[in-house]
Design a protein around this motif. Structure first.
Motif, PDB file in Angstrom:
ATOM      1  N   ARG A  14       1.379  -1.104  -0.148  1.00 22.82           N
ATOM      2  CA  ARG A  14       0.289   0.377   0.119  1.00 22.82           C
ATOM      3  C   ARG A  14       0.667   1.414  -0.417  1.00 22.82           C
ATOM      4  O   ARG A  14       0.737   2.296  -0.645  1.00 22.82           O
ATOM      5  N   GLY A  15       2.287   0.958   0.252  1.00 19.87           N
ATOM      6  CA  GLY A  15       2.858   2.351   0.406  1.00 19.87           C
ATOM      7  C   GLY A  15       3.952   2.062  -0.967  1.00 19.87           C
ATOM      8  O   GLY A  15       3.367   4.010  -1.318  1.00 19.87           O
ATOM      9  N   ILE A  33       8.784   6.006   1.985  1.00 21.24           N
ATOM     10  CA  ILE A  33       8.349   5.602   2.965  1.00 21.24           C
ATOM     11  C   ILE A  33       9.030   5.851   4.188  1.00 21.24           C
ATOM     12  O   ILE A  33      10.455   5.503   4.245  1.00 21.24           O
ATOM     13  N   SER A  34       8.491   6.113   5.049  1.00 19.95           N
ATOM     14  CA  SER A  34       8.801   6.919   5.882  1.00 19.95           C
ATOM     15  C   SER A  34       7.641   5.694   7.287  1.00 19.95           C
ATOM     16  O   SER A  34       7.434   4.641   7.256  1.00 19.95           O
ATOM     17  N   GLY A  35       8.587   6.198   9.147  1.00 25.20           N
ATOM     18  CA  GLY A  35       8.116   5.428  10.047  1.00 25.20           C
ATOM     19  C   GLY A  35       8.583   4.463  10.127  1.00 25.20           C
ATOM     20  O   GLY A  35       9.437   3.866   9.804  1.00 25.20           O
ATOM     21  N   SER A  36       7.849   3.796  11.425  1.00 26.37           N
ATOM     22  CA  SER A  36       8.943   2.627  11.914  1.00 26.37           C
ATOM     23  C   SER A  36       8.766   1.228  11.082  1.00 26.37           C
ATOM     24  O   SER A  36       9.561   0.407  10.832  1.00 26.37           O
ATOM     25  N   ASP A  48      -0.612   1.476  10.155  1.00 27.92           N
ATOM     26  CA  ASP A  48      -0.091   2.440   9.269  1.00 27.92           C
ATOM     27  C   ASP A  48       0.508   2.340   8.314  1.00 27.92           C
ATOM     28  O   ASP A  48       1.172   1.448   9.306  1.00 27.92           O
ATOM     29  N   VAL A  49       0.452   3.283   7.781  1.00 26.69           N
ATOM     30  CA  VAL A  49       2.468   3.291   6.929  1.00 26.69           C
ATOM     31  C   VAL A  49       2.522   5.066   6.290  1.00 26.69           C
ATOM     32  O   VAL A  49       1.598   5.357   6.749  1.00 26.69           O
ATOM     33  N   ASP A  50       3.707   5.434   7.017  1.00 34.65           N
ATOM     34  CA  ASP A  50       3.921   6.264   6.216  1.00 34.65           C
ATOM     35  C   ASP A  50       4.668   6.864   5.541  1.00 34.65           C
ATOM     36  O   ASP A  50       5.210   6.346   4.787  1.00 34.65           O
ATOM     37  N   VAL A  51       4.091   8.095   4.391  1.00 33.13           N
ATOM     38  CA  VAL A  51       4.512   8.485   3.654  1.00 33.13           C
ATOM     39  C   VAL A  51       4.717   9.347   2.949  1.00 33.13           C
ATOM     40  O   VAL A  51       3.909  10.650   2.712  1.00 33.13           O
ATOM     41  N   VAL A  52       6.343   9.705   2.731  1.00 36.41           N
ATOM     42  CA  VAL A  52       7.073  11.332   2.453  1.00 36.41           C
ATOM     43  C   VAL A  52       6.423  11.946   1.221  1.00 36.41           C
ATOM     44  O   VAL A  52       7.300  11.022   0.010  1.00 36.41           O
ATOM     45  N   VAL A 121      -3.023   5.341   5.470  1.00 39.54           N
ATOM     46  CA  VAL A 121      -1.522   5.734   5.470  1.00 39.54           C
ATOM     47  C   VAL A 121      -1.856   6.760   5.171  1.00 39.54           C
ATOM     48  O   VAL A 121      -2.259   8.249   4.881  1.00 39.54           O
ATOM     49  N   ASP A 122      -0.904   8.400   5.478  1.00 38.50           N
ATOM     50  CA  ASP A 122      -0.614   8.764   6.313  1.00 38.50           C
ATOM     51  C   ASP A 122       0.312   9.839   5.404  1.00 38.50           C
ATOM     52  O   ASP A 122       1.709   9.193   5.751  1.00 38.50           O
ATOM     53  N   ALA A 123       0.344  10.444   4.437  1.00 36.65           N
ATOM     54  CA  ALA A 123       0.480  11.132   3.488  1.00 36.65           C
ATOM     55  C   ALA A 123       1.220  12.502   4.031  1.00 36.65           C
ATOM     56  O   ALA A 123       0.189  13.303   3.986  1.00 36.65           O
TER      57      ALA A 123
END
Length: 311
Positions: A14-15, A33-36, A48-52, A121-123
């Motif tokens: 998904r990321g 992709i960022s975060g843990s 969740d997954v973090d995306v910058v 997903v946190d964009a």
């Protein structure tokens, strides 16, 4: 503590869907992709997954300034998520049910937004600077510096020198989640691990024991846990440091006792003590052929497990 491999694979997929969708835009310089999940220090469950999303500054000259531009950038990114990845008519993939702008990022719900365990997903939109990133912050109506790649690189370096580093970090984050009467963000534990968890190939029980002793000393001396990149200040302003110090010191004592029992071969007692630290999921040793398995002593009242936000 480890998430199911299938859920990890799906989270990464998904990321990467966000990555491939936004990288096609002329105005985007890069996506990562960022975060843990990027650091491989994620614990279960993965929600969740973090995306910058790093935009070209020339394409948005009005962004990066105090005022409404922080909100504008988040709304714009949310609209692009809907256009590219909306569940109804996304042009790249139909994935996201709702894109909701927040303080720093757009929270994109892949599952039902009313589901408390909904995957998101946190964009986060950003600009690249010489020292890291510049990201929007609606709370201050301004753009603020950040450097999530610093922690990613530091964890990668430690993992290269000690393969058990990310798994041990996940153990420490799981410990924090299970502490009663206090909320400890996962990122707090990860930053403390960066400071105090040995990564020189030492035995894991020694590394864990020493971590709790050193972390307890640090917090008891009045130090706060701050952004390792030296940019954002305190990680968790609401943290009850007095209670946190008590938890760390109590665990340091138990970890010392557990290691002592382990060192003299009293495995049953060691398992009981390590189990008191890390919960009922702490594994028992494999049963030897022809010998009864060792059964750990379970505390009368298991500690309640409470989920905490992922850093």
């Amino acid at each position: 503590m480890d998430a199911d491999p299938a859920s990890v694979k799906e989270a990464r997929r998904r990321g990467n869907v966000f990555k491939s969708a936004f990288e096609e835009l002329y105005e985007v310089e890069e996506v990562f992709i960022s975060g843990s999940l990027a650091r491989k220090t994620h614990k279960k469950p993965i929600n969740d997954v973090d995306v910058v999303i790093v935009y070209d500054r020339d394409a948005h000259p009005d962004w990066g300034q105090p005022g409404t531009s922080a909100e504008d950038a988040l709304k714009y990114t949310g609209a692009k998520v809907n256009e590219l990845l909306g569940a109804t008519n996304g042009s790249h993939e139909r994935l996201v049910r709702l894109a909701r702008p927040g303080n720093h990022a757009v929270k994109c719900f892949v599952d039902d937004p009313d589901d408390p365990d909904a995957f998101t997903v946190d964009a986060m939109p950003a600009f690249r600077t010489e020292t890291g990133l510049l990201i929007p912050e609606t709370a201050s109506t301004d753009w603020v510096p950040a450097n999530p790649e610093y922690l990613i690189d530091q964890v990668a370096a430690r993992t290269a020198s000690w393969s058990k580093y990310p798994g041990t970090a996940r153990m420490l984050k799981t410990w924090a989640k299970e502490q009663p009467g206090i909320t400890i963000k996962s990122l707090v534990m990860e930053v403390l691990a960066l400071q105090f968890l040995r990564h020189d190939g030492t035995m894991q029980p020694i590394a864990v024991k020493e971590f709790f002793v050193r972390a307890a000393n640090y917090v008891e001396e009045g130090y706060e846990v701050t952004d390792p990149a030296g940019i954002c200040g305190a990680i968790q302003n609401s943290l009850d440091y007095e209670k946190f110090a008590e938890c760390l010191r109590d665990t340091a004592t138990k970890a010392g006792a557990a290691f002592s029992k382990q060192a003299v071969g009293d495995h049953a007692a060691a398992i009981r003590l390590w189990g008191e630290i890390f919960g009922d999921g702490f594994p028992s040793p494999p049963q030897e052929p022809g010998k009864p398995g060792i059964i750990p002593v379970v505390p009368d009242k298991p500690r309640p497990v409470k989920d905490t936000p992922q850093g």
